[in-house]
Design an enzyme around this catalytic site. Sequence first.
Site, PDB file in Angstrom:
ATOM      1  N   ARG A   1      77.083  55.863  53.905  1.00 28.68           N
ATOM      2  CA  ARG A   1      76.709  55.809  55.324  1.00 28.68           C
ATOM      3  C   ARG A   1      76.310  57.204  55.800  1.00 28.68           C
ATOM      4  NH1 ARG A   1      78.326  51.816  58.794  1.00 28.68           N
ATOM      5  NH2 ARG A   1      76.724  52.783  60.068  1.00 28.68           N
TER       6      ARG A   1
ATOM      7  N   ARG B   1      75.273  51.732  70.010  1.00 26.85           N
ATOM      8  CA  ARG B   1      75.915  50.497  69.527  1.00 26.85           C
ATOM      9  C   ARG B   1      76.209  49.638  70.747  1.00 26.85           C
ATOM     10  NH1 ARG B   1      80.670  49.541  65.143  1.00 26.85           N
ATOM     11  NH2 ARG B   1      78.869  50.051  63.848  1.00 26.85           N
TER      12      ARG B   1
ATOM     13  N   ASP C   1      80.741  40.054  54.862  1.00 29.33           N
ATOM     14  CA  ASP C   1      81.139  40.692  56.122  1.00 29.33           C
ATOM     15  C   ASP C   1      82.113  39.719  56.794  1.00 29.33           C
ATOM     16  OD1 ASP C   1      81.245  42.219  58.464  1.00 29.33           O
ATOM     17  OD2 ASP C   1      79.291  41.566  59.211  1.00 29.33           O
TER      18      ASP C   1
ATOM     19  N   HIS D   1      72.023  45.634  62.102  1.00 26.79           N
ATOM     20  CA  HIS D   1      72.810  46.832  61.769  1.00 26.79           C
ATOM     21  C   HIS D   1      72.022  47.635  60.719  1.00 26.79           C
ATOM     22  CE1 HIS D   1      76.027  49.522  61.536  1.00 26.79           C
ATOM     23  NE2 HIS D   1      76.979  48.780  60.981  1.00 26.79           N
TER      24      HIS D   1
ATOM     25  N   GLN E   1      73.603  50.523  58.397  1.00 24.99           N
ATOM     26  CA  GLN E   1      74.502  50.021  57.357  1.00 24.99           C
ATOM     27  C   GLN E   1      73.710  49.695  56.090  1.00 24.99           C
ATOM     28  OE1 GLN E   1      78.004  49.416  57.376  1.00 24.99           O
ATOM     29  NE2 GLN E   1      77.566  49.143  55.219  1.00 24.99           N
TER      30      GLN E   1
ATOM     31  N   CYS F   1      80.524  45.795  54.290  1.00 21.14           N
ATOM     32  CA  CYS F   1      80.248  46.869  55.252  1.00 21.14           C
ATOM     33  C   CYS F   1      81.532  47.449  55.844  1.00 21.14           C
ATOM     34  CB  CYS F   1      79.325  46.362  56.352  1.00 21.14           C
ATOM     35  SG  CYS F   1      79.990  44.929  57.232  1.00 21.14           S
TER      36      CYS F   1
HETATM   37  N1   CP Z   1      80.495  49.225  58.942  1.00 20.11           N
HETATM   38  C1   CP Z   1      80.562  49.716  60.182  1.00 20.11           C
HETATM   39  O1   CP Z   1      79.572  49.806  60.919  1.00 20.11           O
HETATM   40  O2   CP Z   1      81.811  50.118  60.533  1.00 20.11           O
HETATM   41  P1   CP Z   1      82.289  50.624  61.962  1.00 20.11           P
HETATM   42  O3   CP Z   1      82.323  49.424  62.857  1.00 20.11           O
HETATM   43  O4   CP Z   1      83.655  51.198  61.722  1.00 20.11           O
HETATM   44  O5   CP Z   1      81.309  51.650  62.461  1.00 20.11           O
HETATM   45  N1  NVA Z   2      79.246  41.906  61.800  1.00 17.12           N
HETATM   46  C1  NVA Z   2      80.231  42.905  62.143  1.00 17.12           C
HETATM   47  C2  NVA Z   2      79.889  44.227  61.530  1.00 17.12           C
HETATM   48  C3  NVA Z   2      80.839  45.338  61.833  1.00 17.12           C
HETATM   49  C4  NVA Z   2      80.443  46.623  61.209  1.00 17.12           C
HETATM   50  C5  NVA Z   2      80.309  43.018  63.658  1.00 17.12           C
HETATM   51  O1  NVA Z   2      79.258  43.007  64.319  1.00 17.12           O
HETATM   52  O2  NVA Z   2      81.420  43.090  64.181  1.00 17.12           O
END
Ligand code: CP
Ligand code: NVA
Length: 307
Positions: free
Chosen positions: A292, A103, A224, A130, A133, A264
């Site tokens: 997930r 990430r 989101d 993502h 997700q 999400c």
């Molecule tokens: N939805 C999601 O990816 O959540 P986190 O940021 O908690 O991993």
């Molecule tokens: N769009 C959001 C998703 C978090 C799971 C971010 O990137 O922060």
Amino acid sequence: MAALKGRNLLTLADLTADEMTRLLTTAAQIKSGEINPQCPQKILGLVFKKASTRTRVSFTAAMYKLGGQVIDLNANLTQIGRGEPTADTARVLNRYLDVLAIRTYEQAEVEEFAQHTNIPIINALTDLEHPCQILADLLTVQEEFGSCKGLTMTYLGDGNNVAHSLILGCALMGMNVRIATPKGYEPDSAIVKKAEQLSGGSSEVVITTDAKSAVQGAHALYTDVWASMGQEDLAAKRIPIFEPYQINRELLTLADPKAIVLHCLPAHRGEEITEEVMEGPQSRIWDEVENRMHAQQALLAEVLGAV
Ligand code: CP
Ligand code: NVA
């Protein structure tokens, strides 16, 4: 031979429609207990440069359920946080691990990891996408309606990483997707173009500023946060711009009566979604959360060649 053995998942566009369908079928079979693939002695590494609850825990739980192990490579406890070149880190981790989930900010960084490794590299969220997700989200749609094909998904809000992967995922599964965003917050046009190629005309992508028309008759509504991780300083300024895109009871009445609501998470109640809708009868958000883990268990089992 397993279709996805040894493969990376840097973007959902790495999958064909058949591969995505297979992955979701595997996830459903794992969830129902029909199959229980095992990857004993396999090690998953997690390199997370942004916060995470769901992705971190669901990947860890999924790997434990497969009989494998997880190493959490906290950037601040490793040389990653001190700026060791990605190409060097990648080659080192390649010698120890069997699969690596990352990430980070730049999509180019996950691509660079992939260039310097021969273990599967999984995008656990970048600024661009993502994909994991969306595997869970479309599994949730499939559970609800039996199939995604021919249905309509409406995403309201920022044309961000989640929107990008959703566009690609829907295209792969033959689901129409409508994206309602304020002007200037549209998804990347290269992603939209890619989705149109991937769907091969089996579904359409509509980008609009009109939230109400986008929701009309839709089978799933998705939102989101309006400011993603790394954009915290823009959050207050965006609230009035995004307000017409909030998923609330009034907007939900325009969708198909059987429509489900997805998010999400984490959510900002009272901004992109109301408390009432989040906790209401059409919300499938908590099943989406659970999925997930099942979707990533399927993904790990596939790329490690256990199914
Ligand atoms: N939805 C999601 O990816 O959540 P986190 O940021 O908690 O991993
Ligand atoms: N769009 C959001 C998703 C978090 C799971 C971010 O990137 O922060």
